[in-house]
Structure formats: C-alpha cells, structure tokens
Write an enzyme that holds these catalytic residues in place. Structure first.
Site, PDB file in Angstrom:
ATOM      1  N   SER A 140      48.164  96.420  36.044  1.00  0.00           N
ATOM      2  CA  SER A 140      49.451  96.914  35.538  1.00  0.00           C
ATOM      3  C   SER A 140      49.224  98.045  34.544  1.00  0.00           C
ATOM      4  O   SER A 140      48.206  98.069  33.833  1.00  0.00           O
ATOM      5  CB  SER A 140      50.194  95.788  34.810  1.00  0.00           C
ATOM      6  N   TYR A 155      49.859  89.074  28.718  1.00  0.00           N
ATOM      7  CA  TYR A 155      49.981  89.688  30.046  1.00  0.00           C
ATOM      8  C   TYR A 155      49.109  90.954  30.101  1.00  0.00           C
ATOM      9  O   TYR A 155      48.365  91.167  31.072  1.00  0.00           O
ATOM     10  CB  TYR A 155      51.448  90.011  30.341  1.00  0.00           C
ATOM     11  N   LYS A 159      45.898  91.530  32.611  1.00  0.00           N
ATOM     12  CA  LYS A 159      45.800  92.654  33.544  1.00  0.00           C
ATOM     13  C   LYS A 159      44.625  93.576  33.189  1.00  0.00           C
ATOM     14  O   LYS A 159      44.037  94.202  34.069  1.00  0.00           O
ATOM     15  CB  LYS A 159      47.131  93.426  33.558  1.00  0.00           C
TER      16      LYS A 159
HETATM   17  P1  NAD Z   1      57.158  88.824  42.011  1.00  0.00           P
HETATM   18  O1  NAD Z   1      57.533  87.814  40.983  1.00  0.00           O
HETATM   19  O2  NAD Z   1      58.174  89.219  43.025  1.00  0.00           O
HETATM   20  O3  NAD Z   1      55.831  88.374  42.791  1.00  0.00           O
HETATM   21  C1  NAD Z   1      54.832  87.541  42.277  1.00  0.00           C
HETATM   22  C2  NAD Z   1      54.501  86.503  43.333  1.00  0.00           C
HETATM   23  O4  NAD Z   1      53.393  85.727  42.876  1.00  0.00           O
HETATM   24  C3  NAD Z   1      55.662  85.539  43.592  1.00  0.00           C
HETATM   25  O5  NAD Z   1      55.952  85.513  44.980  1.00  0.00           O
HETATM   26  C4  NAD Z   1      55.131  84.207  43.077  1.00  0.00           C
HETATM   27  O6  NAD Z   1      55.622  83.082  43.791  1.00  0.00           O
HETATM   28  C5  NAD Z   1      53.633  84.389  43.267  1.00  0.00           C
HETATM   29  N1  NAD Z   1      52.841  83.460  42.445  1.00  0.00           N
HETATM   30  C6  NAD Z   1      53.062  83.109  41.140  1.00  0.00           C
HETATM   31  N2  NAD Z   1      52.150  82.206  40.748  1.00  0.00           N
HETATM   32  C7  NAD Z   1      51.334  81.978  41.823  1.00  0.00           C
HETATM   33  C8  NAD Z   1      50.222  81.123  42.051  1.00  0.00           C
HETATM   34  N3  NAD Z   1      49.747  80.318  41.081  1.00  0.00           N
HETATM   35  N4  NAD Z   1      49.638  81.125  43.277  1.00  0.00           N
HETATM   36  C9  NAD Z   1      50.134  81.927  44.265  1.00  0.00           C
HETATM   37  N5  NAD Z   1      51.176  82.758  44.110  1.00  0.00           N
HETATM   38  C10 NAD Z   1      51.779  82.775  42.902  1.00  0.00           C
HETATM   39  O7  NAD Z   1      56.690  90.097  41.190  1.00  0.00           O
HETATM   40  P2  NAD Z   1      56.099  91.505  41.647  1.00  0.00           P
HETATM   41  O8  NAD Z   1      56.744  92.510  40.777  1.00  0.00           O
HETATM   42  O9  NAD Z   1      56.140  91.678  43.118  1.00  0.00           O
HETATM   43  O10 NAD Z   1      54.597  91.343  41.135  1.00  0.00           O
HETATM   44  C11 NAD Z   1      53.462  91.434  41.946  1.00  0.00           C
HETATM   45  C12 NAD Z   1      52.263  91.793  41.093  1.00  0.00           C
HETATM   46  O11 NAD Z   1      52.446  93.098  40.540  1.00  0.00           O
HETATM   47  C13 NAD Z   1      52.051  90.868  39.882  1.00  0.00           C
HETATM   48  O12 NAD Z   1      50.670  90.655  39.703  1.00  0.00           O
HETATM   49  C14 NAD Z   1      52.626  91.669  38.739  1.00  0.00           C
HETATM   50  O13 NAD Z   1      52.072  91.290  37.509  1.00  0.00           O
HETATM   51  C15 NAD Z   1      52.225  93.065  39.149  1.00  0.00           C
HETATM   52  N6  NAD Z   1      53.004  94.138  38.519  1.00  0.00           N
HETATM   53  C16 NAD Z   1      54.349  94.231  38.703  1.00  0.00           C
HETATM   54  C17 NAD Z   1      55.047  95.264  38.090  1.00  0.00           C
HETATM   55  C18 NAD Z   1      56.534  95.429  38.239  1.00  0.00           C
HETATM   56  O14 NAD Z   1      57.108  96.233  37.501  1.00  0.00           O
HETATM   57  N7  NAD Z   1      57.188  94.757  39.173  1.00  0.00           N
HETATM   58  C19 NAD Z   1      54.359  96.183  37.285  1.00  0.00           C
HETATM   59  C20 NAD Z   1      52.987  96.059  37.124  1.00  0.00           C
HETATM   60  C21 NAD Z   1      52.310  95.026  37.757  1.00  0.00           C
END
Ligand code: NAD
Length: 249
Positions: A140, A155, A159
């Site tokens: 991230s 967090y 990351k």
């Molecule tokens: P999201 O919440 O839609 O997706 C996260 C997924 O991880 C969910 O489907 C959840 O069920 C799954 N999950 C949670 N705990 C788990 C576990 N113990 N085992 C298996 N699966 C598990 O969010 P997203 O935005 O699609 O995030 C995806 C990745 O991108 C994450 O790692 C997040 O930190 C990272 N990220 C997101 C953003 C953003 O702005 N959306 C920015 C930077 C990084």
C-alpha cells in the site's frame, strides 16, 4: 492473451468490488485459470463460478498455515501447476498509535504479513520444481508515506513489512526462476473504504491527486497482469506504484 494456460492463485479474491476479484477477472480474460481464495463467509466458490467452470474457488484463511497448504495442494491436484500467486488478502483499521491493542496488531499484521509468508511458502516448492513463477504482493502507499488515509500505523507497518518480505524473497528465489514483486496501490474505491469516506471527502482527495481521481480496482489488476506475464520477465524485487501520482518519489 498475456497469460494463456497460466494458473493463477489470488487471495482475498471473492469480493466482487475488490482488487482481488478485478485481478481474477482480468487474468481470466487473458487466458489464465484462476484459483480464487477467500474466507468461507466471502463465498469464494460463488465468485469463481462468476468467471466460469474452468476456475476454482476455495475457502482459505491466510493466517492459518495448514489452510494455505491444503488450498495449494487442491489447486495443484486440479491444474497440475501454479504460475502466479497474488498475495492480496488484507484488512485495515483506522487507529491512533497509542490506541492499538495487542489483538489489533495481531489481526492486522497477521492477514497482510503472515498471510503473505504462509501463502508464498505454500507455492514456492511447486514454483521451484517448475523453475518459474511470479509472486505479486499487494502492499500500500500507506507503507511508503507513513499512513494512507484510512489505515492506522499498524496497517502501515504490516504493508511495509510486506515490501521487505517481498524484496528478500526476490533475492533468495531469483536463482530458482521465481520473481517476486510488490504493488503499492493508492486510494482505490473498493469495499475496504466503503462507508468510511463521504463523497465530499473523496472529491477533496481526488483534487490532490495528479490524475484527478481515485483508483479503480482494474487499475491494480492491470499492474498485476504486467507483473504476472512475460512482459516483466526481468523485473524482480520491484515496487510498482499505482496511485495516480498521489505519491511521487
Ligand atoms: P476488500 O476488503 O474488498 O478485500 C480484501 C479481501 O481479503 C476480502 O475479500 C476479505 O474477505 C479477504 N480476507 C480478509 N481476511 C482474510 C483471511 N484471513 N484469509 C483470506 N482472505 C481474507 O479490500 P480491497 O480494497 O480489495 O483490498 C485488497 C488488498 O489491497 C488489501 O491487501 C488492501 O490492504 C490493499 N490495498 C487496498 C487499497 C484501497 O484503497 N482499496 C489501497 C492500498 C492497498
């Protein structure tokens, strides 16, 4: 067709608005067979069936080593090989440093960091035997700029840990033909930010981003396709920023 006949495993892939599912859909459209892993309550089988019968969905908790190993065994039995792993599962929590409890710390670090380790451990023997593989770790912008917009310091730490782990694995596994790279998304409109930012706040943030908008899940999917495919054969240990210019460094 950049991923014809490749087998891709993606964690946290069941949420249809999420980065994982967008990446799965894009990889499938480029010819990959995709294994969508997620917690049981996220219904990964249903998510896989949205993409077609040739894909597989399985319940996995990435914080549980036995669960990761069992999923990879099942994926190998079904497809015979594993070419790509996207370590995408992650959770966030807004919190100030002094308020982070031990269990908050464990929960946030376990999914992103321990999960990335366990899933990578699960696929490495197969990739080593194949003498090829691409592991992509979703970090991230929060790791790079000391906090994003929603996640707390734990967090950011999780990351940043992912970046260090990915780089060290890249160095160790390069001689085995396994590439390991990271993607650092900026603010992307998925369920992780749902209900946490007003439309007004999102517009305010967009005004500070050179490309003048929040990211879309497909923006991350595109970066993952590049890192998974032969287009990036000489890239390992890199961090690919996909943030619209939110952080330029
Ligand atoms: P999201 O919440 O839609 O997706 C996260 C997924 O991880 C969910 O489907 C959840 O069920 C799954 N999950 C949670 N705990 C788990 C576990 N113990 N085992 C298996 N699966 C598990 O969010 P997203 O935005 O699609 O995030 C995806 C990745 O991108 C994450 O790692 C997040 O930190 C990272 N990220 C997101 C953003 C953003 O702005 N959306 C920015 C930077 C990084």
């Amino acid at each position: 067709m950049l991923l014809k006949d490749k087998v891709a495993v993606i964690t946290g892939a069941a949420g249809i608005n999420g980065l994982g599912f967008a990446t799965a859909r894009l990889m499938a459209s480029h010819g990959a067979k995709v294994v969508l892993l997620d917690l049981a309550q996220a219904e990964p089988e249903a998510a896989a069936s949205r993409l077609g019968d040739e894909h597989l969905g399985m319940a996995v908790d990435v914080t549980d080593k036995a669960s990761c190993d069992a999923a990879i065994l099942a994926a190998r039995e079904r497809f015979g090989r594993i070419d790509i792993l996207v370590n995408n599962a992650g959770i966030t929590q807004p919190a100030r440093t002094v308020d982070i409890t031990g269990s908050d710390y464990d929960r946030i670090l376990d999914v992103s960091l321990r999960g990335t380790l366990y899933m990578s451990q699960a696929v490495i023997p197969t990739m080593k035997a194949q003498k090829s593989g691409s592991i992509i770790c979703i970090s991230s912008v929060s790791a790079q700029r000391g906090g994003g917009i929603l996640g707390g310091p734990h967090y950011s730490a999780a990351k940043a840990g992912v970046l260090g782990l990915a780089r060290a694995m890249a160095r160790e596994l390069g001689p085995d033909g396994i590439r390991v790279n990271s993607v650092t998304p900026g603010l992307i409109g998925t369920d992780i930010i749902k209900g946490k930012l007003t439309e007004e706040k999102k517009s305010e943030i967009a005004e500070t981003i050179p490309l003048a908008r929040l990211g879309r899940a497909e923006d991350i999917g595109g970066a993952c396709i590049f890192l998974a495919s032969d287009l990036s054969l000489y890239c390992t240990g890199i961090t690919l920023d996909v943030n619209g210019g939110m952080l330029i460094h």
